[in-house]
Design a protein around this motif. Structure first.
Motif, PDB file in Angstrom:
ATOM      1  N   GLY A 154       0.718  -1.017  -0.040  1.00 32.79           N
ATOM      2  CA  GLY A 154      -0.027  -0.036   0.042  1.00 32.79           C
ATOM      3  C   GLY A 154       0.789   1.207   0.005  1.00 32.79           C
ATOM      4  N   SER A 155       0.369   2.361  -0.751  1.00 33.91           N
ATOM      5  CA  SER A 155       1.220   3.607  -0.723  1.00 33.91           C
ATOM      6  C   SER A 155       0.500   4.702  -0.982  1.00 33.91           C
ATOM      7  CB  SER A 155       2.262   3.383  -2.187  1.00 33.91           C
ATOM      8  OG  SER A 155       1.552   3.667  -3.146  1.00 33.91           O
ATOM      9  N   TRP A 156       1.092   6.013  -0.880  1.00 36.55           N
ATOM     10  CA  TRP A 156       0.090   7.189  -1.093  1.00 36.55           C
ATOM     11  C   TRP A 156       0.882   8.229  -1.507  1.00 36.55           C
ATOM     12  CZ3 TRP A 156       1.013  12.062   1.331  1.00 36.55           C
ATOM     13  CH2 TRP A 156       2.083  11.840   2.274  1.00 36.55           C
ATOM     14  N   LYS A 157       0.359   9.356  -2.191  1.00 34.17           N
ATOM     15  CA  LYS A 157       1.013  10.464  -2.505  1.00 34.17           C
ATOM     16  C   LYS A 157       0.107  11.550  -2.796  1.00 34.17           C
ATOM     17  CE  LYS A 157       1.298   9.786  -7.765  1.00 34.17           C
ATOM     18  NZ  LYS A 157       2.115   9.607  -8.994  1.00 34.17           N
ATOM     19  N   ASP A 158       0.691  12.748  -2.948  1.00 27.65           N
ATOM     20  CA  ASP A 158      -0.121  13.961  -3.212  1.00 27.65           C
ATOM     21  C   ASP A 158      -0.892  14.012  -4.728  1.00 27.65           C
ATOM     22  OD1 ASP A 158       0.332  15.053  -0.745  1.00 27.65           O
ATOM     23  OD2 ASP A 158       2.036  16.151  -1.405  1.00 27.65           O
ATOM     24  N   ALA A 159      -2.059  14.268  -5.033  1.00 29.16           N
ATOM     25  CA  ALA A 159      -2.578  14.115  -6.162  1.00 29.16           C
ATOM     26  C   ALA A 159      -2.073  15.306  -7.297  1.00 29.16           C
ATOM     27  CB  ALA A 159      -3.992  14.662  -5.973  1.00 29.16           C
ATOM     28  N   SER A 160      -2.151  14.784  -8.408  1.00 29.07           N
ATOM     29  CA  SER A 160      -1.606  15.807  -9.453  1.00 29.07           C
ATOM     30  C   SER A 160      -2.173  17.087  -9.406  1.00 29.07           C
ATOM     31  CB  SER A 160      -1.841  15.264 -10.860  1.00 29.07           C
ATOM     32  OG  SER A 160      -1.494  16.074 -11.771  1.00 29.07           O
ATOM     33  N   THR A 161      -1.203  18.329  -9.721  1.00 33.90           N
ATOM     34  CA  THR A 161      -1.872  19.452  -9.632  1.00 33.90           C
ATOM     35  C   THR A 161      -2.157  19.945 -11.127  1.00 33.90           C
ATOM     36  OG1 THR A 161       0.368  20.458  -9.566  1.00 33.90           O
ATOM     37  CG2 THR A 161      -0.586  20.209  -7.270  1.00 33.90           C
ATOM     38  N   THR A 162      -2.138  19.254 -12.036  1.00 34.55           N
ATOM     39  CA  THR A 162      -1.899  19.739 -13.315  1.00 34.55           C
ATOM     40  C   THR A 162      -3.343  19.372 -14.026  1.00 34.55           C
ATOM     41  OG1 THR A 162      -0.451  17.896 -14.104  1.00 34.55           O
ATOM     42  CG2 THR A 162       0.441  20.277 -13.459  1.00 34.55           C
ATOM     43  N   GLY A 163      -4.069  18.318 -13.493  1.00 29.82           N
ATOM     44  CA  GLY A 163      -5.006  17.786 -14.354  1.00 29.82           C
ATOM     45  C   GLY A 163      -6.144  17.090 -13.171  1.00 29.82           C
ATOM     46  N   THR A 164      -7.063  16.447 -13.854  1.00 29.58           N
ATOM     47  CA  THR A 164      -8.123  15.927 -12.942  1.00 29.58           C
ATOM     48  C   THR A 164      -7.934  14.455 -12.712  1.00 29.58           C
ATOM     49  OG1 THR A 164      -9.428  15.436 -15.006  1.00 29.58           O
ATOM     50  CG2 THR A 164      -9.765  17.501 -13.998  1.00 29.58           C
ATOM     51  N   THR A 165      -6.997  13.653 -12.859  1.00 21.49           N
ATOM     52  CA  THR A 165      -6.365  12.362 -12.454  1.00 21.49           C
ATOM     53  C   THR A 165      -5.169  12.240 -12.059  1.00 21.49           C
ATOM     54  OG1 THR A 165      -5.817  12.015 -14.769  1.00 21.49           O
ATOM     55  CG2 THR A 165      -8.091  11.370 -14.453  1.00 21.49           C
ATOM     56  N   THR A 166      -4.833  11.206 -11.356  1.00 21.99           N
ATOM     57  CA  THR A 166      -3.488  10.978 -10.816  1.00 21.99           C
ATOM     58  C   THR A 166      -3.230   9.341 -11.138  1.00 21.99           C
ATOM     59  OG1 THR A 166      -3.804  12.665  -9.306  1.00 21.99           O
ATOM     60  CG2 THR A 166      -1.966  10.911  -8.677  1.00 21.99           C
ATOM     61  N   GLN A 167      -1.851   9.285 -11.682  1.00 21.58           N
ATOM     62  CA  GLN A 167      -1.746   7.566 -12.025  1.00 21.58           C
ATOM     63  C   GLN A 167      -0.808   7.169 -10.609  1.00 21.58           C
ATOM     64  OE1 GLN A 167      -0.687   5.982 -15.766  1.00 21.58           O
ATOM     65  NE2 GLN A 167       1.435   5.885 -14.750  1.00 21.58           N
ATOM     66  N   MET A 168      -1.090   5.896 -10.304  1.00 20.63           N
ATOM     67  CA  MET A 168      -0.351   5.005  -9.172  1.00 20.63           C
ATOM     68  C   MET A 168       0.277   3.782  -9.779  1.00 20.63           C
ATOM     69  SD  MET A 168      -0.905   6.957  -6.532  1.00 20.63           S
ATOM     70  CE  MET A 168      -0.351   6.145  -4.906  1.00 20.63           C
ATOM     71  N   GLY A 169       1.555   3.520  -9.595  1.00 19.80           N
ATOM     72  CA  GLY A 169       1.927   2.319 -10.393  1.00 19.80           C
ATOM     73  C   GLY A 169       2.938   1.701  -9.594  1.00 19.80           C
ATOM     74  N   TRP A 170       3.277   0.229  -9.639  1.00 24.42           N
ATOM     75  CA  TRP A 170       4.186  -0.491  -9.132  1.00 24.42           C
ATOM     76  C   TRP A 170       4.984  -1.375 -10.161  1.00 24.42           C
ATOM     77  CZ3 TRP A 170       4.341  -1.396  -3.711  1.00 24.42           C
ATOM     78  CH2 TRP A 170       3.335  -0.573  -2.970  1.00 24.42           C
ATOM     79  N   ASN A 171       6.191  -1.678  -9.814  1.00 26.60           N
ATOM     80  CA  ASN A 171       7.209  -2.755 -10.650  1.00 26.60           C
ATOM     81  C   ASN A 171       7.149  -3.836 -10.085  1.00 26.60           C
ATOM     82  OD1 ASN A 171       8.216  -0.686 -13.027  1.00 26.60           O
ATOM     83  ND2 ASN A 171       8.290   0.408 -11.146  1.00 26.60           N
ATOM     84  N   LEU A 172       6.980  -4.942 -10.839  1.00 27.29           N
ATOM     85  CA  LEU A 172       7.271  -6.513 -10.273  1.00 27.29           C
ATOM     86  C   LEU A 172       8.320  -7.036 -10.667  1.00 27.29           C
ATOM     87  CD1 LEU A 172       3.581  -7.526 -10.800  1.00 27.29           C
ATOM     88  CD2 LEU A 172       4.468  -6.274  -8.661  1.00 27.29           C
ATOM     89  N   SER A 173       9.181  -7.768  -9.842  1.00 26.36           N
ATOM     90  CA  SER A 173      10.290  -8.477 -10.367  1.00 26.36           C
ATOM     91  C   SER A 173      10.186  -9.702 -11.287  1.00 26.36           C
ATOM     92  CB  SER A 173      11.226  -8.889  -9.151  1.00 26.36           C
ATOM     93  OG  SER A 173      10.429  -9.890  -8.468  1.00 26.36           O
ATOM     94  N   ALA A 174       8.863 -10.169 -11.273  1.00 24.77           N
ATOM     95  CA  ALA A 174       8.310 -11.338 -12.305  1.00 24.77           C
ATOM     96  C   ALA A 174       7.162 -10.929 -12.622  1.00 24.77           C
ATOM     97  CB  ALA A 174       8.744 -12.741 -11.441  1.00 24.77           C
ATOM     98  N   SER A 175       6.645 -11.465 -13.827  1.00 25.15           N
ATOM     99  CA  SER A 175       5.222 -11.213 -14.360  1.00 25.15           C
ATOM    100  C   SER A 175       4.330 -12.169 -13.524  1.00 25.15           C
ATOM    101  CB  SER A 175       5.226 -11.655 -15.826  1.00 25.15           C
ATOM    102  OG  SER A 175       3.941 -11.598 -16.459  1.00 25.15           O
ATOM    103  N   LYS A 176       3.245 -11.707 -12.912  1.00 21.73           N
ATOM    104  CA  LYS A 176       2.331 -12.152 -11.996  1.00 21.73           C
ATOM    105  C   LYS A 176       1.184 -11.605 -12.384  1.00 21.73           C
ATOM    106  CE  LYS A 176       5.505 -14.567  -9.850  1.00 21.73           C
ATOM    107  NZ  LYS A 176       5.299 -15.968 -10.041  1.00 21.73           N
TER     108      LYS A 176
END
Length: 873
Positions: free
Chosen positions: A199-221
């Motif tokens: 689980g993670s958090w961050k401040d929302a984007s100040t330049t638009g109406t949406t914010t992207q959250m993403g992760w990187n996995l060490s193996a395809s799952k």
């Protein structure tokens, strides 16, 4: 100082523009306070979570990343006994992310409990508390995504001041890494059965109406991700003159600023009220203009107002108009009209110093009459003196005089013009003198048919006129006699009308008369009225009323040729009874013949008849409906036909162990489903009594040895006798068993549970007692929740009962779902410093269940009447 109206309006508009340019809203900055997580490979998850009391506007968010086994339902999530609400779910590829929240969670250390409806294949529960969150609308829209690969991504709808939280679950055997800018709340990088989570958090984007959250996995799952935006507190009190700031400890702070209230009105005192906003208090003293006749006040919108008071300017001169000029002071304007003395020939004026004056003017008295002398008298007005000599006209037959109103008058004297002709009118014309006008009317001789005229020289003449005697009576001869007047001679032969039944005569005054003779028209038909029409001759009018035969349903009429006729009218005999045939007899009247066949209702079990008075009757016949099934009641329903109502009581064999017997309407009595008395507890003996039903008798494991804790193992059903008195301490003690002193050997903490009655039903008085067992040698804390679950184990959600654990015995009367809360009972023994740990107890009425959890161990047993050991390990 005076302000013009234009200046006041411009100042007001400028103030409004300044107010609109100021931003009166402040958004709180959302901050996470703390987070924690706990995992489990198959069962419910419990852990103590801390909420800090220092910060306000809190929001507790719990993310559950898990892999269901078969049932994907979370029964409930509670924190300190308070249920959390679902915020959203994302699922796919056999994985689930659930997000729950609780607004304004209680502070301190409390139990966070996640109850799954059934076992699962691995779960991670992460909790985080944020401060500065909007308590009315804490969350935006949830969004979820799932897929397979190494890049879990999600896009969340957001505003510039929001905070974004995401929760991730993947299959096992992969490492998790967040995108840059995301801050970790929890991360499970070791396998829990089949999953990993984060689980993670961050401040929302100040330049638009949406914010992207993403992760990187060490193996395809396989992966599932879910996220949501968290909304900040918006500090806006609606007061335009306060400055809004936000404190994490206090929340919104509103500071009044009087400078924001300047209204540009010099005579008002401008202050900021923290509740009502800008207040503008008028000061009348600031508006004094030194003009004695004005009333000076301060208007809070328009500024100084100077209202003139005309009454303060009275100069006691009646003919002046006294007024107050707001710029110059008193003014006294003469009003000449008020000096009118009603004397038309005087000139009336108002002197501002002396008052009214009245000057006579003879020229104002000219009346336009040339023969009068005109003068003005200041008291009585105009006088006009007549002069007759100024009116002579040289006409001998007129008298000449001066009239003071009309002027010269010339009055004619007709007597001076007599010519001795009787039928002439002799008159004096004031313009030409004598005239002699012939007057024909003076020659009238009372004979209407003569023409009477006046000859100016010879006198009257009388000429006969026969046409003047026309009387418009066609059947008379008209003539004029100069001595007798008009004569009119009647002629009957001129009146023949060719109507046989009339007598024709000539009346000298009315003309032709045709007198009808009804007797000449008799046709010998009794029901006709025979009359003579003066224009058409004999008429024979039929009279139906003369033909009444006293039969109500016949139509009685008179035929002019044949006489009376009586026609039967069957429709007049309708009696409103559908099953009767209604006819009219010309001699007997109405007849109503009943027809049973008209009453057929299509119901086989009814007898259908027609009653001439009430109509169709359908009498039910139950004997027709016998179906040969002994346990059914067979009846005839007049509306639907035969009914076969099953009666289960006729099938009862009085053995509750066989289940409840029922009656099948087609096959008769059916056997019930035998009771299953297996309570799932290996520590009870399960039997069934034909009268009382199932009995679950607890297995007796007591061996009579005070140095053992005796209980039944709920997993195997075998009796356990655990020695509690062995140890290696320096002091063996003086107790009944060796090793009771302050040693470091193995030691147990024991509790006993008693519940009566068992099983408990809704409405029972339930007695719940927790006591310390003899021989225990440690201190500890027992935490338990008493919950009401009305139906079976997989029925409704749990509902917690309120706190009431202030004594060794707790009595709950009329237990139901309204009793909610968490209880903590402390039982301690100071003889040992053995480390304490919480023990969690849950009891479900109707099927009472005890769940023990200590040092991470979770065991389930069935609670019955009697004592059961709750052990700390």
């Amino acid at each position: 100082m005076c302000h013009s109206k234009l200046e006041t309006i411009l100042t007001f508009i400028l103030t409004l523009i300044i107010c609109f340019l100021i931003d009166f809203k402040v958004n709180a900055e959302i901050e996470p306070l703390n987070s924690a997580y706990q995992t489990n490979t198959s069962d419910d998850i419990y852990f103590v979570y801390h909420v800090d009391y220092k910060y306000v506007n809190r929001l507790l968010l719990v993310g559950v990343s898990w892999k269901p086994h078969s049932n994907d339902i979370i029964s409930q999530i509670t924190y300190g006994g308070r249920p959390l609400l679902p915020a959203g779910r994302s699922s796919g590829n056999g994985l689930i992310v659930d997000l729950y929240y609780l607004v304004n969670p209680p502070v301190g250390d409390m139990l966070l409990a996640v109850d799954f409806l059934s076992t699962h294949r691995g779960a991670c529960v992460g909790a985080v508390t944020f401060a500065g969150v909007n308590q009315t609308t804490p969350l935006g829209s949830f969004n979820g995504n799932y897929g397979t690969g190494v890049r879990p991504l999600i896009t969340i709808a957001s505003n510039a001041n929001d905070v974004i939280l995401d929760t991730l679950v993947t299959d096992k055997n992969t490492d998790l890494a967040m995108d840059p800018g995301q801050l970790e709340l929890w991360k499970l990088n070791q396998n829990v059965d089949t999953i990993r989570a984060g689980g993670s958090w961050k401040d929302a984007s100040t330049t638009g109406t949406t914010t992207q959250m993403g992760w990187n996995l060490s193996a395809s799952k396989n992966w599932v991700i879910g996220g949501i935006s968290i909304k900040p507190v918006i500090c806006n009190d609606g007061v335009d003159c306060t400055t809004e700031t936000y404190s994490m400890e206090q929340g919104c702070i509103y500071t009044p600023d009087a400078s924001l209230c300047a209204d540009g009105i010099s005579c008002t005192t401008d202050v900021c009220d923290p509740v009502q906003g800008c207040q503008h208090t008028p000061d009348n003293g600031a508006c004094n203009d030194s003009i004695t006749c004005t009333t000076d006040v301060c208007d809070p919108v328009q500024g100084c107002q100077h209202t003139p008071n005309n009454g303060a300017c009275n100069d006691s001169i009646p003919c002046t108009t006294d007024s107050c000029d707001p710029a110059e002071g008193c003014k006294h304007t003469p009003d000449h009209g008020t000096c009118n003395d009603s004397i038309a020939c005087t000139t009336d004026t108002c002197n501002p110093a002396m008052g009214c004056t009245h000057t006579p003017n003879n020229s104002a008295c000219n009346d336009g009459i040339p023969c009068t002398t005109d003068t003005c008298n200041p008291v009585t007005g105009c006088t006009h003196t007549p002069n007759n000599s100024a009116c002579t006209d040289s006409i001998a037959c007129t008298t000449d005089t001066c009239d003071p109103v009309e002027g010269c008058k010339h009055t004619p004297d007709n007597n001076a013009c007599n010519d001795s002709i009787a039928c002439t009118t002799d008159t004096c014309n004031p313009a030409v003198g004598c005239t002699h006008t012939p007057n024909n009317s003076a020659c009238a001789d009372s004979i209407p048919c003569t023409t009477d005229t006046c000859d100016p020289t010879e006198g009257c003449r009388h000429t006969p006129n026969h046409s003047a005697c026309n009387d418009s009576i066609a059947c008379t001869t008209d003539t004029c006699s100069p001595t007798e007047g008009c004569r009119h001679t009647p002629n009957n032969s001129a009146c023949n009308d060719s109507i046989a039944c009339t007598t024709d005569t000539c009346s000298p005054t009315e003309g032709c008369k045709h007198t009808p003779n009804n007797g000449a028209c008799n046709d010998s038909i009794a029901c006709t009225t025979d009359t003579c029409n003066p224009t058409e001759g004999c008429e024979h009018t039929p009279n139906n009323s003369a033909c009444n035969d006293s039969i109500a349903c016949t139509t009685d009429s008179c035929d002019p040729a044949e006489g009376c006729k009586y026609t039967p009218n069957h429709s007049a005999c309708n009696d409103g009874i559908a099953c009767t045939t209604d006819t009219c007899s010309p001699t007997e009247g109405c007849k109503h013949t009943p027809s049973n066949t008209a009453c057929n209702d299509g119901i086989a079990c009814t007898t259908d008849t027609c009653d001439p008075a009430t109509g169709c009757k359908h009498t039910p016949n139950n004997t027709v409906c016998n179906d040969g099934i002994a346990c059914t009641a067979d009846t005839c329903d007049p509306a639907i036909g035969c009914k076969h109502t099953p009666n289960n009581t006729t099938c009862n064999d009085n053995n509750v162990c066989n289940g409840i017997e029922t009656c099948d309407p087609e096959e008769g009595c059916q056997s019930g489903t035998p009771l299953s008395c297996n309570d799932g507890n290996r520590c009870t003996v399960d039997t069934c009594n034909p009268v009382t039903g199932c009995a679950n008798t607890p297995k007796n494991c007591q061996d009579g040895n005070p140095c053992t804790n005796d209980y039944c193992n709920p997993l195997s059903g075998a009796c356990v006798h655990e020695n509690i008195c062995e140890g290696e301490g320096e002091d063996e003690g003086e107790g009944e068993c060796p090793g009771e002193g302050e040693g470091e050997g193995e030691c147990s903490m024991g509790f006993a549970l008693e519940i009566t009655p068992n099983p408990a039903e809704s409405g029972d008085d339930v007695y719940f007692t927790v006591v310390e067992l003899p021989g225990s040698c440690s201190s500890g804390i027992l935490q338990y929740e008493w919950k009401w679950r009305p139906e079976d184990k997989h029925g409704n959600d749990f509902e917690v009962i309120p706190d009431a654990c202030n004594s060794s015995e707790y009595i709950m009367e009329d237990a139901d779902s309204s009793d909610t809360g968490t209880y903590v009972c402390t039982i301690s023994d100071d003889s040992d410093s053995f480390a304490t740990a919480p023990v969690f107890l849950r009891v479900f009425l109707s099927i009472p269940v005890v769940a023990l959890a200590g040092m991470g161990l979770l065991v389930t047993v069935i609670a019955i009447t009697g004592k059961h050991l709750l052990r700390k390990r």
